[in-house]
Every structure is written in C-alpha cells, then in structure tokens.
Design a protein around this motif. Structure first.
Motif, short mmCIF file in Angstrom:
data_model
loop_
_atom_site.label_atom_id
_atom_site.label_comp_id
_atom_site.label_asym_id
_atom_site.label_seq_id
_atom_site.Cartn_x
_atom_site.Cartn_y
_atom_site.Cartn_z
N LYS A 139 26.66 34.35 42.75
CA LYS A 139 27.38 33.61 43.79
C LYS A 139 27.13 32.11 43.69
O LYS A 139 28.00 31.31 44.03
N LEU A 140 25.97 31.72 43.17
CA LEU A 140 25.65 30.30 43.04
C LEU A 140 26.55 29.63 42.01
O LEU A 140 26.91 28.46 42.15
N ARG A 141 26.92 30.35 40.97
CA ARG A 141 27.78 29.80 39.92
C ARG A 141 29.25 30.12 40.15
O ARG A 141 30.11 29.56 39.48
N ALA A 142 29.52 31.01 41.06
CA ALA A 142 30.90 31.38 41.37
C ALA A 142 31.09 31.34 42.89
O ALA A 142 31.22 32.39 43.54
N PRO A 143 31.09 30.15 43.47
CA PRO A 143 31.13 30.04 44.94
C PRO A 143 32.39 30.61 45.57
O PRO A 143 32.38 30.94 46.76
N LEU A 144 33.48 30.74 44.80
CA LEU A 144 34.71 31.28 45.35
C LEU A 144 34.76 32.81 45.30
O LEU A 144 35.66 33.42 45.87
N ALA A 145 33.79 33.40 44.64
CA ALA A 145 33.79 34.85 44.46
C ALA A 145 33.53 35.55 45.79
O ALA A 145 32.68 35.13 46.59
N ARG A 146 34.27 36.61 46.01
CA ARG A 146 34.06 37.47 47.19
C ARG A 146 33.48 38.82 46.77
O ARG A 146 32.80 39.46 47.55
N LEU A 147 33.77 39.22 45.54
CA LEU A 147 33.24 40.46 45.01
C LEU A 147 32.62 40.18 43.64
O LEU A 147 33.18 39.43 42.85
N VAL A 148 31.48 40.80 43.38
CA VAL A 148 30.82 40.69 42.08
C VAL A 148 30.61 42.10 41.54
O VAL A 148 29.99 42.94 42.21
N VAL A 149 31.14 42.35 40.36
CA VAL A 149 30.96 43.64 39.69
C VAL A 149 29.94 43.44 38.58
O VAL A 149 30.08 42.54 37.74
#
Length: 206
Positions: A171-181
């Motif tokens: 999430k720190l490197r992908a602030p726009l992410a809502r889901l992480v697989v």
C-alpha cells in the motif's frame, strides 16, 4: 454451419459495422445464412493467429495457477485458504477476470521472478501495477525452501506470513490500490512447487 469451430472462426476473422468481433451483418431480405467448411482451417494456419498463440504461451501459467487454487480450495486440506474461503473465492474471481493480454504480462512477471538465482537466505519480491487498473495491485513473493530446513510445513507457515506482510507494505508503493493480491511460491527448480494466495482489502488504509 458445419460445426461450432466454423462459427468461432467467422467471429474472430470478421466484424460488424461497429468494427467489433461479431458475425457480419446479414443483408436485408435474408432469413438464413449457410456457413461452409474451411473457415476454421484457414484461421489456424494464418500467420497472425500463429503469432498470437506463441505470444500467449506465458499466459497459460496464469491459467494453471487458477486451476491449482481451485483444486486446492475444493480439497480437505485447504492449504491456500490464507484468510478464509470467501476471500479465496474473491481472489480467484480477480485472477480469472484478467484478460488474455493481462495474463501474458502478469504471468511473464511471475515467471521472471521465479527464474531468479537467489543467494542463500534471500527472497525476491515484485510489485505489479498497471496504470489502467490503479485500484488493483499484485505482489509476487519468491522464497526458496532451503532457507527453512526444519520442515516444509514450517516453511509454508513462514512464507504465508511474509506474503501477508508484503501485501500490507504494498500500500505504501501503491497508494491508489484498494485490493492487493499476493502470490507466493518457490523458484523454478527440479523439485515440485506449491503456491499460496492471499487477498487484502487495503481501501481503508492510509
């Protein structure tokens, strides 16, 4: 039509007035169409079709992953259920929703990560992002089994914990992410491999 494959070939080769893969528009005052043999046979020999099939080869690894996770999810051991069967099903739906083009990219990235020559005690992480899908991020974790020689069960436990931690950090490197697989496995080698799958909802995290 002489067979379903002839219909498929017509759709793949043809297009409608909106330039979409579809059956050609039927002329007015006609209520039936005859499709003869030969369309499929011509399609599978076409250079563009052969080139596409060659380019699709890495994407079949993505298909294999989905099939494996489905098989494990339906088994009694539930080895892939990192955070509940509901999350496993949602993660599988996300994997299965990827287009063939996206599967090429994702599978190529995963296979490249699995091919790394890792030093003893090392691991490899890769974060996969797409400008077209900023709300979805993938984390690939490659962890050699030799790092944890006590038992394979202990190795799997450590790998799962690392995978979840990597997904949280993503999430720190992908602030726009809502889901992480997250997908974790071993490097390519002579022995068999196992895979772990996790899905984290990070929409509420800053």
């Amino acid at each position: 039509a002489t067979g379903e494959e002839q219909l498929v070939a017509i759709v793949l080769k043809g297009g409608n007035k909106d330039e979409q893969h579809d059956f050609p528009d039927i002329p007015e005052h006609h209520d039936s169409v005859l499709i003869e043999e030969g369309h499929w046979e011509h399609l599978i020999r076409h250079p563009q079709y052969l080139a596409k099939k060659k380019a699709d080869r890495p994407s079949y690894e993505w298909d294999r992953l989905i099939e494996n996770f489905i098989a494990y999810g339906n088994s009694d051991d539930g080895e892939t259920e990192l955070n509940g069967s509901a999350n496993l099903e949602q993660a599988l739906r996300i994997l299965a929703a990827e287009t063939r083009m996206r599967r090429r990219t994702l599978a190529t990235q995963l296979l490249d990560a699995m091919s790394k020559d890792l030093a003893p005690g090392a691991r490899f992480n890769r974060l996969s992002l797409s400008d077209d899908y900023p709300a979805l991020a993938y984390v690939f974790l490659i962890l050699p089994q030799r790092n944890y020689v006590d038992s394979y069960a202990y190795y799997r436990e450590v790998r799962r914990a690392l995978l979840i931690a990597c997904c949280k950090v993503a999430k720190l490197r992908a602030p726009l992410a809502r889901l992480v697989v997250g997908i974790a496995t071993e490097p390519i080698g002579p022995t068999g491999r196992s895979e772990d799958l996790v899905l984290l909802d990070v929409s509420g995290e800053g």
